[in-house]
Design a protein around this motif. Sequence first.
Motif, PDB file in Angstrom:
ATOM      1  N   GLY A 134       1.966  -1.513   0.445  1.00 35.74           N
ATOM      2  CA  GLY A 134       3.266  -1.798  -0.145  1.00 35.74           C
ATOM      3  C   GLY A 134       3.975  -2.963   0.518  1.00 35.74           C
ATOM      4  N   ARG A 135       3.234  -4.038   0.769  1.00 31.56           N
ATOM      5  CA  ARG A 135       3.789  -5.232   1.404  1.00 31.56           C
ATOM      6  C   ARG A 135       3.414  -6.448   0.571  1.00 31.56           C
ATOM      7  NH1 ARG A 135       1.451  -5.180   7.254  1.00 31.56           N
ATOM      8  NH2 ARG A 135      -0.423  -4.516   6.131  1.00 31.56           N
ATOM      9  N   LYS A 136       4.369  -7.319   0.391  1.00 31.67           N
ATOM     10  CA  LYS A 136       4.197  -8.467  -0.503  1.00 31.67           C
ATOM     11  C   LYS A 136       2.976  -9.302  -0.137  1.00 31.67           C
ATOM     12  CE  LYS A 136       6.894 -12.256  -2.476  1.00 31.67           C
ATOM     13  NZ  LYS A 136       8.163 -13.005  -2.383  1.00 31.67           N
ATOM     14  N   GLY A 137       2.062  -9.427  -1.090  1.00 28.09           N
ATOM     15  CA  GLY A 137       0.865 -10.237  -0.886  1.00 28.09           C
ATOM     16  C   GLY A 137      -0.270  -9.519  -0.185  1.00 28.09           C
ATOM     17  N   LEU A 138      -0.026  -8.281   0.278  1.00 29.36           N
ATOM     18  CA  LEU A 138      -1.055  -7.543   1.024  1.00 29.36           C
ATOM     19  C   LEU A 138      -1.538  -6.306   0.256  1.00 29.36           C
ATOM     20  CD1 LEU A 138       0.625  -7.703   4.564  1.00 29.36           C
ATOM     21  CD2 LEU A 138      -1.097  -9.258   3.595  1.00 29.36           C
ATOM     22  N   GLU A 139      -1.228  -6.259  -1.026  1.00 29.75           N
ATOM     23  CA  GLU A 139      -1.534  -5.064  -1.825  1.00 29.75           C
ATOM     24  C   GLU A 139      -3.034  -4.780  -1.913  1.00 29.75           C
ATOM     25  OE1 GLU A 139       2.332  -6.874  -3.216  1.00 29.75           O
ATOM     26  OE2 GLU A 139       0.300  -7.660  -2.837  1.00 29.75           O
ATOM     27  N   GLN A 140      -3.851  -5.826  -1.821  1.00 25.36           N
ATOM     28  CA  GLN A 140      -5.305  -5.652  -1.966  1.00 25.36           C
ATOM     29  C   GLN A 140      -6.036  -5.613  -0.623  1.00 25.36           C
ATOM     30  OE1 GLN A 140      -6.376  -4.969  -4.985  1.00 25.36           O
ATOM     31  NE2 GLN A 140      -4.284  -5.335  -5.743  1.00 25.36           N
ATOM     32  N   ARG A 141      -5.301  -5.727   0.471  1.00 25.99           N
ATOM     33  CA  ARG A 141      -5.949  -5.759   1.785  1.00 25.99           C
ATOM     34  C   ARG A 141      -6.598  -4.401   2.089  1.00 25.99           C
ATOM     35  NH1 ARG A 141      -3.092  -7.874   7.312  1.00 25.99           N
ATOM     36  NH2 ARG A 141      -3.267  -9.863   6.211  1.00 25.99           N
ATOM     37  N   SER A 142      -7.774  -4.432   2.692  1.00 27.31           N
ATOM     38  CA  SER A 142      -8.470  -3.179   3.008  1.00 27.31           C
ATOM     39  C   SER A 142      -7.726  -2.438   4.117  1.00 27.31           C
ATOM     40  CB  SER A 142      -9.909  -3.458   3.439  1.00 27.31           C
ATOM     41  OG  SER A 142      -9.914  -4.214   4.631  1.00 27.31           O
ATOM     42  N   TYR A 143      -7.998  -1.142   4.213  1.00 23.28           N
ATOM     43  CA  TYR A 143      -7.330  -0.306   5.227  1.00 23.28           C
ATOM     44  C   TYR A 143      -8.407   0.471   5.980  1.00 23.28           C
ATOM     45  CZ  TYR A 143      -3.564   2.581   7.215  1.00 23.28           C
ATOM     46  OH  TYR A 143      -2.665   3.208   8.071  1.00 23.28           O
ATOM     47  N   PRO A 144      -9.079  -0.198   6.926  1.00 20.47           N
ATOM     48  CA  PRO A 144     -10.189   0.446   7.651  1.00 20.47           C
ATOM     49  C   PRO A 144      -9.749   1.671   8.455  1.00 20.47           C
ATOM     50  CG  PRO A 144      -9.586  -1.646   8.687  1.00 20.47           C
ATOM     51  CD  PRO A 144      -8.858  -1.580   7.388  1.00 20.47           C
ATOM     52  N   GLN A 145      -8.457   1.751   8.756  1.00 17.22           N
ATOM     53  CA  GLN A 145      -7.942   2.897   9.511  1.00 17.22           C
ATOM     54  C   GLN A 145      -8.233   4.219   8.805  1.00 17.22           C
ATOM     55  OE1 GLN A 145      -6.342   0.076   8.741  1.00 17.22           O
ATOM     56  NE2 GLN A 145      -4.712  -0.444  10.192  1.00 17.22           N
ATOM     57  N   ALA A 146      -8.276   4.174   7.469  1.00 18.22           N
ATOM     58  CA  ALA A 146      -8.492   5.410   6.696  1.00 18.22           C
ATOM     59  C   ALA A 146      -9.826   6.051   7.056  1.00 18.22           C
ATOM     60  CB  ALA A 146      -8.417   5.116   5.196  1.00 18.22           C
ATOM     61  N   ASP A 147     -10.917   5.290   6.956  1.00 20.47           N
ATOM     62  CA  ASP A 147     -12.241   5.853   7.268  1.00 20.47           C
ATOM     63  C   ASP A 147     -12.381   6.172   8.750  1.00 20.47           C
ATOM     64  OD1 ASP A 147     -13.182   5.989   4.695  1.00 20.47           O
ATOM     65  OD2 ASP A 147     -14.100   3.987   4.740  1.00 20.47           O
ATOM     66  N   TYR A 148     -11.734   5.367   9.593  1.00 17.13           N
ATOM     67  CA  TYR A 148     -11.781   5.620  11.040  1.00 17.13           C
ATOM     68  C   TYR A 148     -11.156   6.987  11.349  1.00 17.13           C
ATOM     69  CZ  TYR A 148     -11.106   4.974  16.055  1.00 17.13           C
ATOM     70  OH  TYR A 148     -11.132   5.131  17.431  1.00 17.13           O
ATOM     71  N   LEU A 149     -10.014   7.270  10.754  1.00 21.98           N
ATOM     72  CA  LEU A 149      -9.340   8.555  10.987  1.00 21.98           C
ATOM     73  C   LEU A 149     -10.145   9.720  10.401  1.00 21.98           C
ATOM     74  CD1 LEU A 149      -5.604   7.580  10.377  1.00 21.98           C
ATOM     75  CD2 LEU A 149      -6.626   8.321  12.540  1.00 21.98           C
ATOM     76  N   ARG A 150     -10.748   9.496   9.240  1.00 20.65           N
ATOM     77  CA  ARG A 150     -11.596  10.555   8.652  1.00 20.65           C
ATOM     78  C   ARG A 150     -12.778  10.858   9.587  1.00 20.65           C
ATOM     79  NH1 ARG A 150     -10.867   7.334   3.737  1.00 20.65           N
ATOM     80  NH2 ARG A 150      -9.235   8.360   2.499  1.00 20.65           N
ATOM     81  N   GLY A 151     -13.354   9.806  10.154  1.00 22.70           N
ATOM     82  CA  GLY A 151     -14.477   9.988  11.079  1.00 22.70           C
ATOM     83  C   GLY A 151     -14.055  10.735  12.335  1.00 22.70           C
ATOM     84  N   ALA A 152     -12.854  10.426  12.831  1.00 26.46           N
ATOM     85  CA  ALA A 152     -12.335  11.104  14.025  1.00 26.46           C
ATOM     86  C   ALA A 152     -12.129  12.594  13.736  1.00 26.46           C
ATOM     87  CB  ALA A 152     -11.022  10.462  14.456  1.00 26.46           C
ATOM     88  N   ALA A 153     -11.576  12.884  12.574  1.00 23.10           N
ATOM     89  CA  ALA A 153     -11.345  14.283  12.196  1.00 23.10           C
ATOM     90  C   ALA A 153     -12.675  15.024  12.092  1.00 23.10           C
ATOM     91  CB  ALA A 153     -10.586  14.350  10.871  1.00 23.10           C
TER      92      ALA A 153
END
Length: 409
Positions: free
Chosen positions: A348-367
């Motif tokens: 939800g940031r101007k111009g960054l709507e399509q940027r990947s979010y590697p933190q998501a898979d990293y956190l899933r892996g940690a869990a």
Amino acid sequence: MQIFKVGGAVRDRLLGKPVTDIDWVVVGASTEEMLAQGYRPVGADFPVFLHPKSGEEYALARTERKSGRGYGGFTFHASPEVTLEEDLIRRDLTINAMAEDNEQNLTDPYHGQRDLEARILRHVSPAFAEDPLRVLRVARFAARYAGLGFTVAPETLELMRQLSESGELEALTAERSWKEISRALMEDQPQVFIQVLRDCGALKVLMPEVDALFGVPQPEAHHPEIDTGLHTLSVLEQSALHKQPLTVRWACLLHDLGKGLTPEEEWPRHIAHEHTGLKLIKAVNERFKAPKDCQELALLVGKYHTHSHRALELKASTLLELLQSFDVYRRPQRFEEFIAACEMDARGRKGLEQRSYPQADYLRGAAKAAREVAVQPLLEKGFKGPELGEALKRERLKALKIYKDAAPA
């Protein structure tokens, strides 16, 4: 006795949208006639009946008169003498004040079809200003039909503004307000709902904590859109684009409330806004009596969303604390919703709507790493009670250190 299809069913048919709920109005009939034909009464406040075969609701044509404050402050009059036009004039918007008979002949005394074609949400009569719930309803319709180009008529927005300033909004019950808010958040463009409420001054009354975010700057390096209120609207927009559930959308709306408390001299930085915002999130949760799952997720996202953004930098002990806070072992879905809300925040940031979010898979892996620590070997070693809990924590911390070391830089 005449029966007409009214309201949303007529509106959506004319828009070419699927018709789900159908409202029926009966003109020229009495309660006794309805009962004689096998209809079953269900209305406590005014005569509503269930069809003997289909079970659909049929309401007698009625008029209404303002008799008190709030949504429930009305007295209704239903009789065979009430005309279809009199019934339709008490409705909120012209596009909802049309009727058709069983041959689809349209009755449109207040030019709803014209407003449909012009893509305008316009009130039917000055009586609109008697019902404060209509402020929320119009904003919700604006969110639903924004994609079709609908806007609120200026004169209707002015009436909404007068209602917002009148003190009538405070008379709305938490239950009625939440019903409209939750439905609006699940529309295609929920950010429009918030924007319309702000445009008419209702947001300041209903959610001053959200209203306070507009005009509050953030560091441009991280937030090209700068304004915290605009960022909140964008996060909400992303949550709808990604088909997130209500829990996530509610958390997205409230996640940054702490930034509204930052003293101006500290702008654009917002140190510890995650913690200062918790009391505000709690206040909004309680004001609308939001469901427990919405309340819990909003508080957790408010408190930990920056942990998610910095996930790859977190120490193993901080990761473990985060996972424990979410009880990922028994409630994995809640952690998934947290990750989703944080990703929407990042997008939800101007111009960054399509940027990947590697933190998501990293956190899933940690869990996953923490969940896979087996309890049985610890039981076999004789651990029990609090000692077992501490041993389990140590093993999970080891597993997270191994996971962190193995993760790509």
